[in-house]
Write a protein that holds these residues in place. Sequence first.
Motif, PDB file in Angstrom:
ATOM      1  N   PRO A  67       0.859  -1.160  -0.394  1.00 60.56           N
ATOM      2  CA  PRO A  67       0.081  -0.427  -0.178  1.00 60.56           C
ATOM      3  C   PRO A  67       1.345   1.496  -0.093  1.00 60.56           C
ATOM      4  O   PRO A  67       0.105   1.882  -0.746  1.00 60.56           O
ATOM      5  CB  PRO A  67      -0.811   0.031   1.435  1.00 60.56           C
ATOM      6  CG  PRO A  67      -0.909  -1.490   1.234  1.00 60.56           C
ATOM      7  CD  PRO A  67       0.319  -2.414   1.069  1.00 60.56           C
ATOM      8  N   ASP A  68       2.695   1.326   0.487  1.00 65.03           N
ATOM      9  CA  ASP A  68       2.497   2.668   0.408  1.00 65.03           C
ATOM     10  C   ASP A  68       4.313   2.565  -0.301  1.00 65.03           C
ATOM     11  O   ASP A  68       5.016   3.066  -0.498  1.00 65.03           O
ATOM     12  CB  ASP A  68       3.591   2.269   1.756  1.00 65.03           C
ATOM     13  CG  ASP A  68       4.499   1.483   2.214  1.00 65.03           C
ATOM     14  OD1 ASP A  68       4.559   0.555   1.640  1.00 65.03           O
ATOM     15  OD2 ASP A  68       5.229   1.478   3.520  1.00 65.03           O
ATOM     16  N   TYR A  69       3.914   1.849  -1.621  1.00 62.47           N
ATOM     17  CA  TYR A  69       4.455   2.250  -2.720  1.00 62.47           C
ATOM     18  C   TYR A  69       3.867   2.973  -4.069  1.00 62.47           C
ATOM     19  O   TYR A  69       3.001   3.334  -4.684  1.00 62.47           O
ATOM     20  CB  TYR A  69       4.371   0.790  -3.987  1.00 62.47           C
ATOM     21  CG  TYR A  69       5.499   0.521  -4.966  1.00 62.47           C
ATOM     22  CD1 TYR A  69       6.973   0.431  -4.371  1.00 62.47           C
ATOM     23  CD2 TYR A  69       4.304   0.442  -5.957  1.00 62.47           C
ATOM     24  CE1 TYR A  69       7.680   0.378  -5.158  1.00 62.47           C
ATOM     25  CE2 TYR A  69       6.067   0.315  -6.591  1.00 62.47           C
ATOM     26  CZ  TYR A  69       7.767  -0.033  -6.147  1.00 62.47           C
ATOM     27  OH  TYR A  69       7.955   0.174  -7.473  1.00 62.47           O
ATOM     28  N   ALA A  70       4.945   4.602  -3.725  1.00 61.92           N
ATOM     29  CA  ALA A  70       4.963   5.593  -3.926  1.00 61.92           C
ATOM     30  C   ALA A  70       4.819   5.891  -5.613  1.00 61.92           C
ATOM     31  O   ALA A  70       3.578   5.791  -6.406  1.00 61.92           O
ATOM     32  CB  ALA A  70       5.183   6.570  -4.041  1.00 61.92           C
ATOM     33  N   PRO A  71       5.279   4.502  -6.270  1.00 58.57           N
ATOM     34  CA  PRO A  71       5.655   4.772  -7.670  1.00 58.57           C
ATOM     35  C   PRO A  71       4.057   3.732  -8.267  1.00 58.57           C
ATOM     36  O   PRO A  71       3.480   4.382  -9.318  1.00 58.57           O
ATOM     37  CB  PRO A  71       6.360   3.564  -7.856  1.00 58.57           C
ATOM     38  CG  PRO A  71       7.499   3.517  -7.017  1.00 58.57           C
ATOM     39  CD  PRO A  71       6.843   3.788  -5.827  1.00 58.57           C
ATOM     40  N   ALA A  72       3.607   2.465  -7.797  1.00 60.34           N
ATOM     41  CA  ALA A  72       2.089   2.574  -8.437  1.00 60.34           C
ATOM     42  C   ALA A  72       0.521   3.737  -8.052  1.00 60.34           C
ATOM     43  O   ALA A  72       0.561   3.943  -9.360  1.00 60.34           O
ATOM     44  CB  ALA A  72       1.605   1.266  -7.355  1.00 60.34           C
ATOM     45  N   HIS A  73       0.905   4.356  -7.038  1.00 58.35           N
ATOM     46  CA  HIS A  73      -0.102   5.358  -7.213  1.00 58.35           C
ATOM     47  C   HIS A  73      -0.303   6.826  -7.672  1.00 58.35           C
ATOM     48  O   HIS A  73      -1.024   6.777  -7.952  1.00 58.35           O
ATOM     49  CB  HIS A  73      -0.120   5.931  -5.238  1.00 58.35           C
ATOM     50  CG  HIS A  73      -0.050   5.121  -4.208  1.00 58.35           C
ATOM     51  ND1 HIS A  73      -1.379   4.908  -4.010  1.00 58.35           N
ATOM     52  CD2 HIS A  73      -0.048   4.417  -3.652  1.00 58.35           C
ATOM     53  CE1 HIS A  73      -1.437   4.390  -2.887  1.00 58.35           C
ATOM     54  NE2 HIS A  73      -0.339   3.430  -1.959  1.00 58.35           N
ATOM     55  N   PHE A  74       1.101   6.753  -8.128  1.00 56.61           N
ATOM     56  CA  PHE A  74       1.876   7.367  -8.592  1.00 56.61           C
ATOM     57  C   PHE A  74       1.363   7.560 -10.398  1.00 56.61           C
ATOM     58  O   PHE A  74       0.557   8.413 -10.984  1.00 56.61           O
ATOM     59  CB  PHE A  74       3.475   7.804  -9.124  1.00 56.61           C
ATOM     60  CG  PHE A  74       3.572   9.565  -9.921  1.00 56.61           C
ATOM     61  CD1 PHE A  74       3.233  10.782 -10.305  1.00 56.61           C
ATOM     62  CD2 PHE A  74       4.336   8.228 -11.661  1.00 56.61           C
ATOM     63  CE1 PHE A  74       3.768  11.847 -10.733  1.00 56.61           C
ATOM     64  CE2 PHE A  74       3.993   9.761 -12.460  1.00 56.61           C
ATOM     65  CZ  PHE A  74       3.868  11.514 -11.844  1.00 56.61           C
ATOM     66  N   GLN A  75       1.714   5.913 -10.831  1.00 58.63           N
ATOM     67  CA  GLN A  75       1.568   5.476 -12.200  1.00 58.63           C
ATOM     68  C   GLN A  75      -0.119   5.388 -12.191  1.00 58.63           C
ATOM     69  O   GLN A  75      -1.001   5.737 -13.217  1.00 58.63           O
ATOM     70  CB  GLN A  75       1.923   4.017 -12.615  1.00 58.63           C
ATOM     71  CG  GLN A  75       2.968   4.197 -12.263  1.00 58.63           C
ATOM     72  CD  GLN A  75       3.670   4.970 -13.820  1.00 58.63           C
ATOM     73  OE1 GLN A  75       3.203   5.433 -14.980  1.00 58.63           O
ATOM     74  NE2 GLN A  75       4.954   6.240 -13.658  1.00 58.63           N
ATOM     75  N   LEU A  76      -0.922   4.961 -11.234  1.00 56.15           N
ATOM     76  CA  LEU A  76      -2.533   5.200 -11.053  1.00 56.15           C
ATOM     77  C   LEU A  76      -3.179   6.456 -11.583  1.00 56.15           C
ATOM     78  O   LEU A  76      -4.045   6.342 -12.232  1.00 56.15           O
ATOM     79  CB  LEU A  76      -2.958   4.184  -9.753  1.00 56.15           C
ATOM     80  CG  LEU A  76      -4.691   3.869  -9.534  1.00 56.15           C
ATOM     81  CD1 LEU A  76      -5.214   3.732 -10.985  1.00 56.15           C
ATOM     82  CD2 LEU A  76      -4.739   3.536  -7.877  1.00 56.15           C
ATOM     83  N   ALA A  77      -2.518   7.466 -10.646  1.00 56.78           N
ATOM     84  CA  ALA A  77      -3.736   9.163 -10.984  1.00 56.78           C
ATOM     85  C   ALA A  77      -3.168   8.871 -12.541  1.00 56.78           C
ATOM     86  O   ALA A  77      -3.916   9.418 -13.012  1.00 56.78           O
ATOM     87  CB  ALA A  77      -1.796   9.860  -9.970  1.00 56.78           C
ATOM     88  N   LEU A  78      -1.927   8.477 -13.321  1.00 55.77           N
ATOM     89  CA  LEU A  78      -1.432   8.786 -14.215  1.00 55.77           C
ATOM     90  C   LEU A  78      -2.690   8.223 -15.637  1.00 55.77           C
ATOM     91  O   LEU A  78      -3.864   8.827 -15.925  1.00 55.77           O
ATOM     92  CB  LEU A  78       0.181   8.353 -14.915  1.00 55.77           C
ATOM     93  CG  LEU A  78       0.797   9.521 -14.381  1.00 55.77           C
ATOM     94  CD1 LEU A  78       2.280   8.546 -14.955  1.00 55.77           C
ATOM     95  CD2 LEU A  78       1.215  11.104 -14.443  1.00 55.77           C
ATOM     96  N   ALA A  79      -3.011   7.289 -14.510  1.00 54.25           N
ATOM     97  CA  ALA A  79      -3.944   6.533 -16.080  1.00 54.25           C
ATOM     98  C   ALA A  79      -5.482   6.468 -15.355  1.00 54.25           C
ATOM     99  O   ALA A  79      -6.446   6.588 -16.730  1.00 54.25           O
ATOM    100  CB  ALA A  79      -3.900   4.887 -15.530  1.00 54.25           C
ATOM    101  N   LEU A  80      -5.664   7.159 -13.908  1.00 55.58           N
ATOM    102  CA  LEU A  80      -7.001   7.871 -14.069  1.00 55.58           C
ATOM    103  C   LEU A  80      -7.138   8.910 -15.185  1.00 55.58           C
ATOM    104  O   LEU A  80      -8.120   9.130 -15.405  1.00 55.58           O
ATOM    105  CB  LEU A  80      -7.288   7.744 -12.255  1.00 55.58           C
ATOM    106  CG  LEU A  80      -7.472   6.302 -12.060  1.00 55.58           C
ATOM    107  CD1 LEU A  80      -6.669   6.354 -10.259  1.00 55.58           C
ATOM    108  CD2 LEU A  80      -8.535   5.399 -11.990  1.00 55.58           C
TER     109      LEU A  80
END
Length: 408
Positions: free
Chosen positions: A367-380
Amino acid sequence: LAQQSRNEEAAKEFSEALRLEPDLASAHFHLGVVRLQQKSLDEAVSHLQAAVRLSSENAQAHFYLGQALEQKADVNAAIREYAACVKLRPDLVDAQTRLGLLQQRAENVEEAVTAFRQVAKLQPQNPEGHNNLGLALLQFGDAPGAIAEFQSALRLQPGDTGYEGNLGVAFLQRADFDSAIAQFQSALKKTPNDATLHYDLGLALKLKDKLTDALAELRRAEELDPAQPDVHYTLGVTLWQQGEFDPAAEELRAAIRAKPDYAEAYYTLGTVLKQQSKLQESAEALREAIRLQPDFAGAHTTLSAVLRQLGDTAGAAAEARAGLEISKRKTDQQAATFATNSGKRLLNAGDLEGAISQFRSAINSMPDYAPAHFQLALALQRKGETAEAAREFRKAAELDSRFQPPPR
């Protein structure tokens, strides 16, 4: 005046233009470039930021702003400016090269490969472009791709010992030890006093189990560059594998003297001392490895065994638990990294739903893996779900300040 290197006179004229018209983008741009040449970096950044704000489609303004920020050691901001530059002008080789080098430094290896591929496409006859791409592919773990690029560089510039050495390292990564040895030996015929080549040849020979020959090459590297910690470390490991514990320990201590924050050397020293039944010294070395690298699972596990032998059962149990927790977290991170990289490939291919699914899977693993949150944000964001994208951008930045939302 600036073209005649009369920078101070030019600066006065640009400053006067700005006094008369404060929002003149071209004056901010040229004054920023002059200040960059004069190494007045704060002024350069200020004027180039104004130029970008006033004329966001000016690729050169982004490029020079990237240079100024890079010289100020603001790597992430420089990356953003170089990326903005090549988005506007993909044909700017210098910008692509600087972007690739900084992405490598920031360990954004996939992005570095993309930039260097563009350089190699734009300048197929430039050997250094192929070499840079080869190094990025090597860092990415694509040994066959790296080999092809280093071979291209050597076709364009035959006999270059740097390219030969890099090709040897790529063969090492592919476990083609004979080809690696041939490359290092070829390069050493031209530059017999190159410590790095002797070290790499020693490493290749060690991996071929030719330990006597490996030790000779490593000793030669040590003579040529006694301050190189990796030479001492590899010598120490090789001597340890031969059962020469005291010389191994001395080489590992030399590695630590050359690099006081060398956690792996402390760990290996602790392991050697454990095998010599020097348990207190072993525990001290292992604790130092853990202090330098708290998530070093192997050091926790080995320290647990040492403490158990010393009769400290509570300490042993605590270290064993720490080792297990770290191992689990690393497994989770590997899963998150794999899912994130998969999602990025799907996103680049235009599969938004598949990419989002992979990014959510990565976050579920860690849950605290920043690259995944960032990439999810780009996709959204690309999908038009701006509110959730904003939340994910904020989360990524909270976890790691390097992940800032892209400029709109």
